[in-house]
Design a protein around this motif. Structure first.
Motif, mmCIF file in Angstrom:
data_model
loop_
_atom_site.group_PDB
_atom_site.id
_atom_site.type_symbol
_atom_site.label_atom_id
_atom_site.label_comp_id
_atom_site.label_asym_id
_atom_site.label_seq_id
_atom_site.Cartn_x
_atom_site.Cartn_y
_atom_site.Cartn_z
ATOM 1 N N HIS A 1 29.461 -5.935 -41.348
ATOM 2 C CA HIS A 1 30.523 -6.638 -42.071
ATOM 3 C C HIS A 1 30.792 -5.976 -43.424
ATOM 4 O O HIS A 1 31.940 -5.768 -43.816
ATOM 5 C CB HIS A 1 30.155 -8.109 -42.271
ATOM 6 N N GLY A 2 29.732 -5.620 -44.124
ATOM 7 C CA GLY A 2 29.882 -5.009 -45.437
ATOM 8 C C GLY A 2 30.409 -3.591 -45.408
ATOM 9 O O GLY A 2 31.070 -3.144 -46.349
ATOM 10 N N GLY B 1 27.061 -8.581 -38.102
ATOM 11 C CA GLY B 1 25.987 -8.866 -39.035
ATOM 12 C C GLY B 1 26.336 -8.398 -40.439
ATOM 13 O O GLY B 1 27.396 -7.806 -40.691
ATOM 14 N N LEU B 2 25.431 -8.636 -41.341
ATOM 15 C CA LEU B 2 25.627 -8.349 -42.755
ATOM 16 C C LEU B 2 26.014 -6.900 -43.018
ATOM 17 O O LEU B 2 26.984 -6.622 -43.733
ATOM 18 C CB LEU B 2 24.331 -8.680 -43.518
#
Length: 164
Positions: free
Chosen positions: A118-119, A114-115
């Motif tokens: 991933h970040g 997910g965001l």
């Protein structure tokens, strides 16, 4: 960043304990210091599967497992995410990212992070073998040798900035 080796923490689900131990053994052979949660997160013998789950989920060892993992994520030179893992590993990656530690992610075979995950991950690879190659290059970079893997270069830049 320590002078002679890398201090590495591997964030992963309990279901990956065997894989984490194998990866840790290989990294240890390369001279890395492994901040190993697996020895601390082993429930006492004789518990049923349901009791083991409760022991693992509630840190029945006086909070020592949590404290070790938290401190390891905050002080490691490198944190490796062993995917696909659950919410505890996600929290560990968040701690590492918040402390400025670089995170090398090993994607699970069906993982679509997910965001936030991933970040928080500095660089992704697709296998344990690729992660070992990145760590080998990081050790070479510490000795002034050149690197070719983009993941190694990105992670080393963060490691150097944390040291400064």
């Amino acid at each position: 960043m320590s002078k002679d080796s890398l201090r590495i923490y591997i964030a992963a689900s309990f279901k990956h304990m065997h894989g984490v131990r194998l990866l840790a053994r290989e990294l240890g052979r390369m001279g890395c210091e492994i901040l190993d949660w697996t020895a601390r997160a082993t429930p006492p013998p004789g518990l049923t599967p349901a009791q083991r789950r409760i022991w693992m989920d509630t840190d029945q060892d006086g909070g020592q497992v949590y404290a070790f993992c938290r401190d390891a994520c905050l002080t490691a030179d490198l944190v490796i995410y062993y995917g696909q893992s659950g919410q505890d590993a996600g929290v560990e990656i968040g701690l590492a990212a918040a402390s400025g530690a670089p995170v090398l992610g090993i994607r699970g075979p069906l993982e679509g992070p997910g965001l936030m995950l991933h970040g928080a991950v500095t660089a992704w690879v697709d296998s344990g073998e690729e992660a070992i190659a990145v760590v080998a290059e990081l050790l070479h970079l510490k000795n002034g040798e050149p690197a070719t893997l983009p993941a190694s270069i990105a992670i080393y830049g963060i490691m150097r900035s944390r040291k400064a």
